[in-house]
Design a protein around this motif. Structure first.
Motif, PDB file in Angstrom:
ATOM      1  N   ALA A 181       0.852  -1.198   0.000  1.00  0.00           N
ATOM      2  CA  ALA A 181       0.000   0.000   0.000  1.00  0.00           C
ATOM      3  C   ALA A 181       0.881   1.240   0.000  1.00  0.00           C
ATOM      4  O   ALA A 181       2.085   1.148   0.245  1.00  0.00           O
ATOM      5  CB  ALA A 181      -0.881   0.018   1.249  1.00  0.00           C
ATOM      6  N   HIS A 182       0.262   2.394  -0.297  1.00  0.00           N
ATOM      7  CA  HIS A 182       0.991   3.649  -0.110  1.00  0.00           C
ATOM      8  C   HIS A 182       0.051   4.680   0.482  1.00  0.00           C
ATOM      9  O   HIS A 182      -1.167   4.588   0.322  1.00  0.00           O
ATOM     10  CB  HIS A 182       1.599   4.156  -1.422  1.00  0.00           C
ATOM     11  CG  HIS A 182       0.590   4.650  -2.406  1.00  0.00           C
ATOM     12  ND1 HIS A 182       0.172   5.965  -2.443  1.00  0.00           N
ATOM     13  CD2 HIS A 182      -0.108   4.006  -3.373  1.00  0.00           C
ATOM     14  CE1 HIS A 182      -0.727   6.101  -3.401  1.00  0.00           C
ATOM     15  NE2 HIS A 182      -0.920   4.921  -3.974  1.00  0.00           N
ATOM     16  N   ALA A 183       0.633   5.636   1.207  1.00  0.00           N
ATOM     17  CA  ALA A 183      -0.151   6.719   1.799  1.00  0.00           C
ATOM     18  C   ALA A 183       0.792   7.884   2.050  1.00  0.00           C
ATOM     19  O   ALA A 183       1.888   7.678   2.578  1.00  0.00           O
ATOM     20  CB  ALA A 183      -0.781   6.269   3.121  1.00  0.00           C
ATOM     21  N   GLY A 184       0.367   9.082   1.663  1.00  0.00           N
ATOM     22  CA  GLY A 184       1.235  10.248   1.870  1.00  0.00           C
ATOM     23  C   GLY A 184       2.602  10.007   1.270  1.00  0.00           C
ATOM     24  O   GLY A 184       2.734   9.651   0.104  1.00  0.00           O
ATOM     25  N   ASN A 185       3.634  10.165   2.092  1.00  0.00           N
ATOM     26  CA  ASN A 185       5.006   9.991   1.620  1.00  0.00           C
ATOM     27  C   ASN A 185       5.541   8.584   1.853  1.00  0.00           C
ATOM     28  O   ASN A 185       6.760   8.384   1.795  1.00  0.00           O
ATOM     29  CB  ASN A 185       5.933  10.978   2.348  1.00  0.00           C
ATOM     30  CG  ASN A 185       5.885  12.358   1.725  1.00  0.00           C
ATOM     31  OD1 ASN A 185       5.218  12.561   0.710  1.00  0.00           O
ATOM     32  ND2 ASN A 185       6.588  13.288   2.313  1.00  0.00           N
ATOM     33  N   ALA A 186       4.657   7.644   2.166  1.00  0.00           N
ATOM     34  CA  ALA A 186       5.127   6.315   2.571  1.00  0.00           C
ATOM     35  C   ALA A 186       4.676   5.212   1.614  1.00  0.00           C
ATOM     36  O   ALA A 186       3.553   5.229   1.110  1.00  0.00           O
ATOM     37  CB  ALA A 186       4.604   5.998   3.971  1.00  0.00           C
ATOM     38  N   ILE A 187       5.588   4.269   1.382  1.00  0.00           N
ATOM     39  CA  ILE A 187       5.255   3.071   0.598  1.00  0.00           C
ATOM     40  C   ILE A 187       5.501   1.847   1.483  1.00  0.00           C
ATOM     41  O   ILE A 187       6.593   1.683   2.039  1.00  0.00           O
ATOM     42  CB  ILE A 187       6.138   2.982  -0.660  1.00  0.00           C
ATOM     43  CG1 ILE A 187       5.795   4.109  -1.619  1.00  0.00           C
ATOM     44  CG2 ILE A 187       5.974   1.623  -1.354  1.00  0.00           C
ATOM     45  CD1 ILE A 187       6.662   4.165  -2.856  1.00  0.00           C
ATOM     46  N   LEU A 188       4.488   1.008   1.577  1.00  0.00           N
ATOM     47  CA  LEU A 188       4.597  -0.219   2.378  1.00  0.00           C
ATOM     48  C   LEU A 188       4.777  -1.387   1.426  1.00  0.00           C
ATOM     49  O   LEU A 188       4.023  -1.535   0.461  1.00  0.00           O
ATOM     50  CB  LEU A 188       3.317  -0.391   3.206  1.00  0.00           C
ATOM     51  CG  LEU A 188       3.225  -1.594   4.139  1.00  0.00           C
ATOM     52  CD1 LEU A 188       4.270  -1.533   5.246  1.00  0.00           C
ATOM     53  CD2 LEU A 188       1.822  -1.674   4.763  1.00  0.00           C
ATOM     54  N   MET A 189       5.790  -2.209   1.691  1.00  0.00           N
ATOM     55  CA  MET A 189       6.080  -3.317   0.759  1.00  0.00           C
ATOM     56  C   MET A 189       6.715  -4.486   1.494  1.00  0.00           C
ATOM     57  O   MET A 189       7.073  -4.372   2.679  1.00  0.00           O
ATOM     58  CB  MET A 189       7.028  -2.823  -0.343  1.00  0.00           C
ATOM     59  CG  MET A 189       8.367  -2.387   0.196  1.00  0.00           C
ATOM     60  SD  MET A 189       9.426  -1.689  -1.087  1.00  0.00           S
ATOM     61  CE  MET A 189      10.073  -0.255  -0.236  1.00  0.00           C
ATOM     62  N   GLU A 190       6.868  -5.550   0.772  1.00  0.00           N
ATOM     63  CA  GLU A 190       7.541  -6.732   1.290  1.00  0.00           C
ATOM     64  C   GLU A 190       8.941  -6.370   1.793  1.00  0.00           C
ATOM     65  O   GLU A 190       9.642  -5.560   1.167  1.00  0.00           O
ATOM     66  CB  GLU A 190       7.655  -7.752   0.148  1.00  0.00           C
ATOM     67  CG  GLU A 190       8.352  -9.018   0.501  1.00  0.00           C
ATOM     68  CD  GLU A 190       8.440  -9.986  -0.687  1.00  0.00           C
ATOM     69  OE1 GLU A 190       9.040 -11.043  -0.540  1.00  0.00           O
ATOM     70  OE2 GLU A 190       7.893  -9.658  -1.775  1.00  0.00           O
ATOM     71  N   PHE A 191       9.338  -6.977   2.892  1.00  0.00           N
ATOM     72  CA  PHE A 191      10.699  -6.812   3.391  1.00  0.00           C
ATOM     73  C   PHE A 191      11.531  -7.930   2.773  1.00  0.00           C
ATOM     74  O   PHE A 191      11.193  -9.105   2.915  1.00  0.00           O
ATOM     75  CB  PHE A 191      10.682  -6.921   4.919  1.00  0.00           C
ATOM     76  CG  PHE A 191      12.034  -7.004   5.553  1.00  0.00           C
ATOM     77  CD1 PHE A 191      12.864  -5.886   5.606  1.00  0.00           C
ATOM     78  CD2 PHE A 191      12.479  -8.185   6.128  1.00  0.00           C
ATOM     79  CE1 PHE A 191      14.110  -5.957   6.215  1.00  0.00           C
ATOM     80  CE2 PHE A 191      13.724  -8.267   6.734  1.00  0.00           C
ATOM     81  CZ  PHE A 191      14.543  -7.149   6.776  1.00  0.00           C
ATOM     82  N   VAL A 192      12.582  -7.572   2.079  1.00  0.00           N
ATOM     83  CA  VAL A 192      13.441  -8.588   1.465  1.00  0.00           C
ATOM     84  C   VAL A 192      14.509  -8.948   2.484  1.00  0.00           C
ATOM     85  O   VAL A 192      15.387  -8.138   2.791  1.00  0.00           O
ATOM     86  CB  VAL A 192      14.071  -8.075   0.155  1.00  0.00           C
ATOM     87  CG1 VAL A 192      14.850  -9.190  -0.525  1.00  0.00           C
ATOM     88  CG2 VAL A 192      12.999  -7.526  -0.775  1.00  0.00           C
ATOM     89  N   GLY A 193      14.408 -10.129   3.011  1.00  0.00           N
ATOM     90  CA  GLY A 193      15.310 -10.555   4.068  1.00  0.00           C
ATOM     91  C   GLY A 193      14.555 -11.503   4.976  1.00  0.00           C
ATOM     92  O   GLY A 193      13.519 -12.045   4.587  1.00  0.00           O
ATOM     93  N   ASP A 194      15.051 -11.686   6.183  1.00  0.00           N
ATOM     94  CA  ASP A 194      14.338 -12.523   7.141  1.00  0.00           C
ATOM     95  C   ASP A 194      14.586 -11.986   8.541  1.00  0.00           C
ATOM     96  O   ASP A 194      15.144 -10.910   8.705  1.00  0.00           O
ATOM     97  CB  ASP A 194      14.760 -13.992   7.002  1.00  0.00           C
ATOM     98  CG  ASP A 194      16.270 -14.135   7.074  1.00  0.00           C
ATOM     99  OD1 ASP A 194      16.894 -13.360   7.834  1.00  0.00           O
ATOM    100  OD2 ASP A 194      16.831 -14.991   6.366  1.00  0.00           O
ATOM    101  N   GLU A 195      14.187 -12.754   9.554  1.00  0.00           N
ATOM    102  CA  GLU A 195      14.316 -12.270  10.937  1.00  0.00           C
ATOM    103  C   GLU A 195      15.773 -11.984  11.291  1.00  0.00           C
ATOM    104  O   GLU A 195      16.066 -11.225  12.200  1.00  0.00           O
ATOM    105  CB  GLU A 195      13.710 -13.280  11.926  1.00  0.00           C
ATOM    106  CG  GLU A 195      12.186 -13.420  11.827  1.00  0.00           C
ATOM    107  CD  GLU A 195      11.415 -12.296  12.550  1.00  0.00           C
ATOM    108  OE1 GLU A 195      12.025 -11.560  13.350  1.00  0.00           O
ATOM    109  OE2 GLU A 195      10.205 -12.156  12.283  1.00  0.00           O
ATOM    110  N   ASP A 196      16.697 -12.611  10.571  1.00  0.00           N
ATOM    111  CA  ASP A 196      18.115 -12.388  10.889  1.00  0.00           C
ATOM    112  C   ASP A 196      18.660 -11.107  10.279  1.00  0.00           C
ATOM    113  O   ASP A 196      19.740 -10.649  10.647  1.00  0.00           O
ATOM    114  CB  ASP A 196      18.975 -13.560  10.375  1.00  0.00           C
ATOM    115  CG  ASP A 196      18.699 -14.815  11.166  1.00  0.00           C
ATOM    116  OD1 ASP A 196      18.311 -14.671  12.346  1.00  0.00           O
ATOM    117  OD2 ASP A 196      18.838 -15.908  10.606  1.00  0.00           O
ATOM    118  N   GLY A 197      17.964 -10.562   9.320  1.00  0.00           N
ATOM    119  CA  GLY A 197      18.475  -9.318   8.747  1.00  0.00           C
ATOM    120  C   GLY A 197      17.993  -9.096   7.335  1.00  0.00           C
ATOM    121  O   GLY A 197      17.428  -9.995   6.699  1.00  0.00           O
TER     122      GLY A 197
END
Ligand SMILES: Nc1ncnc2c1ncn2[C@@H]1O[C@H](COP(=O)(O)OP(=O)(O)OP(=O)(O)O)[C@@H](O)[C@H]1O
Ligand SMILES: [Mg+2]
Length: 315
Positions: A181-197
Protein backbone atom coordinates in the motif's frame (compact mmCIF):
# COMPACT_ATOMS: atom_id res chain seq x y z
CA UNK A 1 18.04 -20.04 -11.16
CA UNK A 2 20.52 -19.76 -13.96
CA UNK A 3 19.68 -17.63 -16.95
CA UNK A 4 21.23 -19.19 -19.95
CA UNK A 5 24.61 -19.20 -18.26
CA UNK A 6 27.82 -20.22 -20.04
CA UNK A 7 26.57 -18.34 -23.08
CA UNK A 8 26.86 -14.67 -23.95
CA UNK A 9 28.42 -13.79 -20.64
CA UNK A 10 31.36 -16.20 -20.85
CA UNK A 11 32.37 -14.73 -24.18
CA UNK A 12 31.96 -11.17 -23.12
CA UNK A 13 33.57 -11.09 -19.70
CA UNK A 14 37.16 -10.09 -19.50
CA UNK A 15 39.16 -12.15 -17.02
CA UNK A 16 40.09 -10.16 -13.94
CA UNK A 17 43.22 -11.54 -12.40
CA UNK A 18 43.08 -9.20 -9.41
CA UNK A 19 39.85 -10.73 -8.22
CA UNK A 20 41.33 -13.66 -6.29
CA UNK A 21 43.74 -11.46 -4.33
CA UNK A 22 41.12 -8.87 -3.58
CA UNK A 23 38.35 -10.50 -1.60
CA UNK A 24 35.30 -8.37 -0.97
CA UNK A 25 35.52 -6.93 2.51
CA UNK A 26 31.80 -6.32 2.77
CA UNK A 27 30.05 -9.16 4.46
CA UNK A 28 26.44 -9.65 5.27
CA UNK A 29 25.44 -6.68 7.42
CA UNK A 30 24.05 -7.45 10.83
CA UNK A 31 20.84 -5.66 11.75
CA UNK A 32 22.75 -3.60 14.25
CA UNK A 33 25.25 -2.58 11.64
CA UNK A 34 22.37 -1.58 9.40
CA UNK A 35 20.85 0.46 12.17
CA UNK A 36 24.14 2.17 12.76
CA UNK A 37 24.75 2.68 9.07
CA UNK A 38 24.63 6.08 7.40
CA UNK A 39 22.37 8.40 9.28
CA UNK A 40 22.11 11.71 7.50
CA UNK A 41 20.70 14.52 9.63
CA UNK A 42 17.44 14.69 7.62
CA UNK A 43 16.38 11.22 8.60
CA UNK A 44 13.55 10.87 11.07
CA UNK A 45 14.30 8.51 13.94
CA UNK A 46 11.80 5.91 15.07
CA UNK A 47 11.49 7.88 18.30
CA UNK A 48 10.62 11.05 16.47
CA UNK A 49 8.06 9.27 14.36
CA UNK A 50 6.34 7.92 17.42
CA UNK A 51 4.62 10.87 19.02
CA UNK A 52 5.95 11.02 22.56
CA UNK A 53 4.06 11.18 25.83
CA UNK A 54 0.62 10.60 24.41
CA UNK A 55 -2.02 11.45 26.94
CA UNK A 56 -4.88 11.65 24.49
CA UNK A 57 -5.66 8.18 23.12
CA UNK A 58 -7.24 9.79 20.07
CA UNK A 59 -4.08 11.68 19.20
CA UNK A 60 -2.09 10.23 16.30
CA UNK A 61 0.58 7.69 17.16
CA UNK A 62 2.97 8.76 14.43
CA UNK A 63 4.08 12.25 13.51
CA UNK A 64 4.13 11.35 9.82
CA UNK A 65 0.61 11.42 8.32
CA UNK A 66 1.34 8.70 5.74
CA UNK A 67 2.65 6.33 8.38
CA UNK A 68 -0.30 7.18 10.60
CA UNK A 69 -2.72 6.41 7.77
CA UNK A 70 -1.14 3.01 7.11
CA UNK A 71 -1.31 2.30 10.84
CA UNK A 72 -4.97 3.36 11.11
CA UNK A 73 -5.79 1.14 8.15
CA UNK A 74 -4.25 -1.69 10.19
CA UNK A 75 -1.65 -2.46 7.61
CA UNK A 76 1.14 -2.66 10.20
CA UNK A 77 1.04 -3.18 13.94
CA UNK A 78 4.41 -1.91 15.11
CA UNK A 79 7.28 0.25 13.90
CA UNK A 80 10.36 -1.84 14.70
CA UNK A 81 13.56 -0.18 13.54
CA UNK A 82 15.20 2.07 11.01
CA UNK A 83 16.83 0.04 8.27
CA UNK A 84 18.63 2.55 6.15
CA UNK A 85 18.65 6.20 5.25
CA UNK A 86 19.30 7.13 1.66
CA UNK A 87 19.44 10.45 -0.15
CA UNK A 88 15.72 10.71 -0.64
CA UNK A 89 14.09 8.41 1.86
CA UNK A 90 14.49 6.36 4.99
CA UNK A 91 13.46 2.72 5.06
CA UNK A 92 11.97 1.30 8.28
CA UNK A 93 11.00 -2.22 9.24
CA UNK A 94 7.50 -2.79 10.60
CA UNK A 95 5.45 -5.77 11.73
CA UNK A 96 2.71 -6.88 9.30
CA UNK A 97 -0.92 -7.58 10.20
CA UNK A 98 -3.54 -10.10 9.18
CA UNK A 99 -4.82 -7.53 6.70
CA UNK A 100 -1.54 -6.62 5.02
CA UNK A 101 0.10 -10.06 4.94
CA UNK A 102 -2.54 -12.77 5.54
CA UNK A 103 -0.05 -15.60 4.89
CA UNK A 104 1.95 -14.60 7.94
CA UNK A 105 0.74 -11.65 10.02
CA UNK A 106 3.96 -11.84 12.04
CA UNK A 107 6.05 -11.16 8.94
CA UNK A 108 8.29 -8.14 8.64
CA UNK A 109 7.48 -5.46 6.07
CA UNK A 110 9.45 -2.46 4.84
CA UNK A 111 8.19 1.14 4.77
CA UNK A 112 9.99 3.62 2.55
CA UNK A 113 9.33 7.12 3.81
CA UNK A 114 10.30 10.04 1.59
CA UNK A 115 11.64 13.29 2.90
CA UNK A 116 9.91 16.47 1.88
CA UNK A 117 10.76 17.47 -1.68
CA UNK A 118 12.02 20.84 -0.39
CA UNK A 119 15.12 19.00 0.81
CA UNK A 120 15.21 16.35 -1.86
CA UNK A 121 17.98 16.27 -4.36
CA UNK A 122 17.06 13.56 -6.82
CA UNK A 123 19.79 13.61 -9.39
CA UNK A 124 18.70 15.70 -12.27
CA UNK A 125 15.08 15.86 -11.27
CA UNK A 126 14.08 17.69 -14.46
CA UNK A 127 15.56 14.94 -16.61
CA UNK A 128 13.23 12.43 -15.08
CA UNK A 129 10.24 14.69 -14.95
CA UNK A 130 10.36 15.15 -18.69
CA UNK A 131 7.49 13.31 -20.14
CA UNK A 132 5.76 12.74 -16.82
CA UNK A 133 2.26 13.76 -17.48
CA UNK A 134 0.67 16.14 -15.02
CA UNK A 135 -2.75 16.49 -16.49
CA UNK A 136 -4.19 18.90 -13.90
CA UNK A 137 -3.11 22.34 -15.12
CA UNK A 138 -3.50 23.98 -11.70
CA UNK A 139 -1.31 21.33 -10.13
CA UNK A 140 1.23 21.63 -12.95
CA UNK A 141 1.47 25.39 -12.40
CA UNK A 142 1.83 24.94 -8.65
CA UNK A 143 4.59 22.36 -9.15
CA UNK A 144 6.43 24.60 -11.61
CA UNK A 145 6.21 27.53 -9.20
CA UNK A 146 7.12 25.32 -6.22
CA UNK A 147 4.32 26.65 -4.05
CA UNK A 148 3.55 24.76 -0.83
CA UNK A 149 0.60 23.12 -2.53
CA UNK A 150 2.79 22.24 -5.48
CA UNK A 151 5.50 20.75 -3.30
CA UNK A 152 3.16 18.48 -1.43
CA UNK A 153 1.38 17.57 -4.67
CA UNK A 154 4.71 16.72 -6.23
CA UNK A 155 5.72 14.61 -3.23
CA UNK A 156 2.57 12.60 -3.55
CA UNK A 157 3.04 12.29 -7.30
CA UNK A 158 6.53 10.88 -6.72
CA UNK A 159 5.35 8.36 -4.18
CA UNK A 160 2.36 7.34 -6.28
CA UNK A 161 4.59 7.03 -9.29
CA UNK A 162 7.08 4.80 -7.47
CA UNK A 163 4.24 2.67 -6.17
CA UNK A 164 2.63 2.42 -9.60
CA UNK A 165 5.93 1.30 -11.12
CA UNK A 166 6.57 -1.21 -8.34
CA UNK A 167 3.12 -2.62 -8.86
CA UNK A 168 3.51 -2.86 -12.64
CA UNK A 169 6.85 -4.64 -12.37
CA UNK A 170 5.49 -7.03 -9.78
CA UNK A 171 2.59 -7.88 -12.09
CA UNK A 172 5.04 -8.46 -14.90
CA UNK A 173 6.96 -11.00 -12.82
CA UNK A 174 10.12 -8.93 -12.28
CA UNK A 175 11.60 -9.82 -8.89
CA UNK A 176 10.76 -6.73 -6.82
CA UNK A 177 9.42 -6.40 -3.25
CA UNK A 178 5.69 -7.13 -3.30
CA UNK A 179 3.84 -3.82 -2.97
CA UNK A 180 1.27 -3.60 -0.17
CA UNK A 181 0.00 0.00 0.00
CA UNK A 182 0.99 3.65 -0.11
CA UNK A 183 -0.15 6.72 1.80
CA UNK A 184 1.23 10.25 1.87
CA UNK A 185 5.01 9.99 1.62
CA UNK A 186 5.13 6.31 2.57
CA UNK A 187 5.25 3.07 0.60
CA UNK A 188 4.60 -0.22 2.38
CA UNK A 189 6.08 -3.32 0.76
CA UNK A 190 7.54 -6.73 1.29
CA UNK A 191 10.70 -6.81 3.39
CA UNK A 192 13.44 -8.59 1.46
CA UNK A 193 15.31 -10.56 4.07
CA UNK A 194 14.34 -12.52 7.14
CA UNK A 195 14.32 -12.27 10.94
CA UNK A 196 18.11 -12.39 10.89
CA UNK A 197 18.47 -9.32 8.75
CA UNK A 198 17.80 -7.57 5.46
CA UNK A 199 19.11 -8.92 2.19
CA UNK A 200 22.41 -7.20 1.37
CA UNK A 201 22.83 -5.06 -1.71
CA UNK A 202 24.93 -6.70 -4.41
CA UNK A 203 27.56 -4.06 -3.72
CA UNK A 204 28.05 -5.33 -0.18
CA UNK A 205 27.03 -8.98 -0.41
CA UNK A 206 30.57 -10.40 -0.54
CA UNK A 207 29.74 -12.50 -3.60
CA UNK A 208 32.12 -15.15 -4.91
CA UNK A 209 33.09 -14.79 -8.56
CA UNK A 210 30.59 -17.48 -9.49
CA UNK A 211 27.81 -15.78 -7.55
CA UNK A 212 28.72 -12.41 -9.05
CA UNK A 213 28.40 -13.90 -12.56
CA UNK A 214 25.06 -15.40 -11.67
CA UNK A 215 23.96 -12.07 -10.20
CA UNK A 216 25.01 -10.29 -13.40
CA UNK A 217 23.00 -12.74 -15.53
CA UNK A 218 19.95 -12.11 -13.40
CA UNK A 219 20.48 -8.34 -13.25
CA UNK A 220 20.70 -8.17 -17.05
CA UNK A 221 17.69 -10.46 -17.43
CA UNK A 222 15.66 -8.21 -15.11
CA UNK A 223 16.68 -5.10 -17.02
CA UNK A 224 15.50 -6.81 -20.23
CA UNK A 225 12.16 -7.69 -18.64
CA UNK A 226 11.75 -4.10 -17.45
CA UNK A 227 12.49 -2.88 -20.99
CA UNK A 228 9.96 -5.34 -22.37
CA UNK A 229 7.35 -3.35 -20.43
CA UNK A 230 8.62 -0.15 -22.09
CA UNK A 231 10.28 1.02 -18.88
CA UNK A 232 13.76 2.01 -17.80
CA UNK A 233 14.84 1.88 -14.18
CA UNK A 234 16.92 5.07 -14.20
CA UNK A 235 19.34 4.17 -11.37
CA UNK A 236 20.27 0.58 -12.12
CA UNK A 237 23.39 -0.49 -10.28
CA UNK A 238 24.55 -2.96 -7.64
CA UNK A 239 23.37 -0.43 -5.03
CA UNK A 240 19.75 -0.91 -6.03
CA UNK A 241 19.87 -4.69 -6.43
CA UNK A 242 19.49 -6.94 -3.40
CA UNK A 243 20.83 -10.49 -3.13
CA UNK A 244 18.34 -12.76 -1.43
CA UNK A 245 18.55 -16.56 -1.39
CA UNK A 246 20.48 -16.65 -4.64
CA UNK A 247 18.16 -14.22 -6.40
CA UNK A 248 18.56 -10.63 -7.47
CA UNK A 249 15.72 -8.38 -6.30
CA UNK A 250 15.34 -4.95 -7.92
CA UNK A 251 14.45 -1.96 -5.70
CA UNK A 252 14.18 1.84 -5.78
CA UNK A 253 11.97 3.16 -8.60
CA UNK A 254 11.30 6.88 -8.20
CA UNK A 255 13.26 7.73 -11.31
CA UNK A 256 11.77 5.14 -13.66
CA UNK A 257 10.94 6.48 -17.09
CA UNK A 258 8.73 5.19 -19.84
CA UNK A 259 10.10 4.66 -23.31
CA UNK A 260 7.35 6.35 -25.23
CA UNK A 261 7.01 9.33 -22.87
CA UNK A 262 10.59 10.39 -22.33
CA UNK A 263 12.68 11.62 -25.25
CA UNK A 264 15.85 10.77 -23.32
CA UNK A 265 14.83 7.15 -22.71
CA UNK A 266 17.60 5.72 -24.86
CA UNK A 267 20.29 7.73 -23.07
CA UNK A 268 18.90 6.75 -19.69
CA UNK A 269 18.89 3.07 -20.69
CA UNK A 270 22.50 3.30 -21.84
CA UNK A 271 23.44 5.07 -18.65
CA UNK A 272 21.77 2.31 -16.64
CA UNK A 273 23.79 -0.30 -18.51
CA UNK A 274 27.04 1.59 -18.00
CA UNK A 275 26.21 2.03 -14.29
CA UNK A 276 25.53 -1.67 -13.97
CA UNK A 277 28.80 -2.61 -15.71
CA UNK A 278 30.83 -0.12 -13.70
CA UNK A 279 29.47 -1.25 -10.35
CA UNK A 280 29.91 -4.93 -11.27
CA UNK A 281 33.54 -3.98 -11.89
CA UNK A 282 33.85 -3.46 -8.14
CA UNK A 283 32.74 -7.07 -7.70
CA UNK A 284 35.61 -8.21 -9.88
CA UNK A 285 33.86 -8.88 -13.18
CA UNK A 286 33.92 -6.54 -16.11
CA UNK A 287 31.07 -6.93 -18.57
CA UNK A 288 31.27 -4.85 -21.75
CA UNK A 289 28.40 -2.35 -21.94
CA UNK A 290 27.87 -2.97 -25.69
CA UNK A 291 27.41 -6.71 -25.09
CA UNK A 292 25.11 -6.09 -22.14
CA UNK A 293 22.87 -3.69 -24.02
CA UNK A 294 22.54 -6.16 -26.92
CA UNK A 295 21.57 -8.85 -24.45
CA UNK A 296 19.04 -6.56 -22.75
CA UNK A 297 17.30 -5.98 -26.10
CA UNK A 298 17.34 -9.70 -26.86
CA UNK A 299 15.66 -10.45 -23.56
CA UNK A 300 13.11 -7.67 -24.04
CA UNK A 301 12.16 -9.02 -27.47
CA UNK A 302 12.03 -12.59 -26.23
CA UNK A 303 9.42 -11.47 -23.65
CA UNK A 304 7.34 -8.99 -25.62
CA UNK A 305 4.43 -7.00 -24.23
CA UNK A 306 2.43 -4.42 -26.10
CA UNK A 307 4.79 -1.77 -24.71
CA UNK A 308 8.06 -3.35 -25.86
CA UNK A 309 9.98 -0.73 -27.85
CA UNK A 310 11.62 -1.38 -31.20
CA UNK A 311 15.36 -1.79 -30.98
CA UNK A 312 17.32 1.25 -32.00
CA UNK A 313 20.37 0.89 -34.23
CA UNK A 314 23.73 1.34 -32.54
CA UNK A 315 25.82 1.82 -35.64
N1 LIG B 1 11.89 -3.87 0.58
C1 LIG B 1 13.11 -3.85 1.12
N2 LIG B 1 13.58 -4.91 1.82
C2 LIG B 1 14.82 -4.88 2.37
N3 LIG B 1 15.66 -3.82 2.30
C3 LIG B 1 15.24 -2.74 1.62
C4 LIG B 1 13.96 -2.68 0.99
N4 LIG B 1 13.82 -1.48 0.39
C5 LIG B 1 14.95 -0.81 0.63
N5 LIG B 1 15.82 -1.55 1.37
C6 LIG B 1 17.13 -1.12 1.86
O1 LIG B 1 17.10 0.28 2.06
C7 LIG B 1 18.05 0.93 1.21
C8 LIG B 1 17.47 2.24 0.69
O2 LIG B 1 16.36 1.98 -0.13
P1 LIG B 1 16.18 2.68 -1.53
O3 LIG B 1 17.36 2.40 -2.39
O4 LIG B 1 14.85 2.30 -2.06
O5 LIG B 1 16.13 4.21 -1.07
P2 LIG B 1 17.00 5.48 -1.50
O6 LIG B 1 16.51 6.62 -0.70
O7 LIG B 1 16.99 5.62 -2.95
O8 LIG B 1 18.40 5.11 -0.99
P3 LIG B 1 19.79 5.36 -1.73
O9 LIG B 1 19.95 6.83 -1.84
O10 LIG B 1 20.76 4.69 -0.80
O11 LIG B 1 19.66 4.68 -3.07
C9 LIG B 1 18.37 -0.07 0.13
O12 LIG B 1 19.66 0.09 -0.37
C10 LIG B 1 18.24 -1.40 0.83
O13 LIG B 1 19.43 -1.72 1.53
MG1 LIG C 1 18.62 3.27 -3.65
Amino acid sequence: MLHNSQSWLDDELEADSSFEEDPQPQQYFSLRAHRLARKPPRRRSVKKLLEEGLKDPKAPKFSDPGLQELYEKQLFSELLWELRSGKEATVYVVRATEKSWPDNPEALLAVKLYVDSRVRSLKNDALYRQGRLVSDQRMKKAIDQRSDYGISAQNILWVEEEYRQLHALHQLGVPVPRPVAHAGNAILMEFVGDEDGPAPRLSEAGLSREEAQEALEQAVHNLGLILSAGKIHGDYSTFNLLWHEGRVVVIDFPQMVEWDKNPLAMEILERDVRGLCRTFGHLGIHPKPEAVIRRVWQIAHANPTRYTPMEVSYL
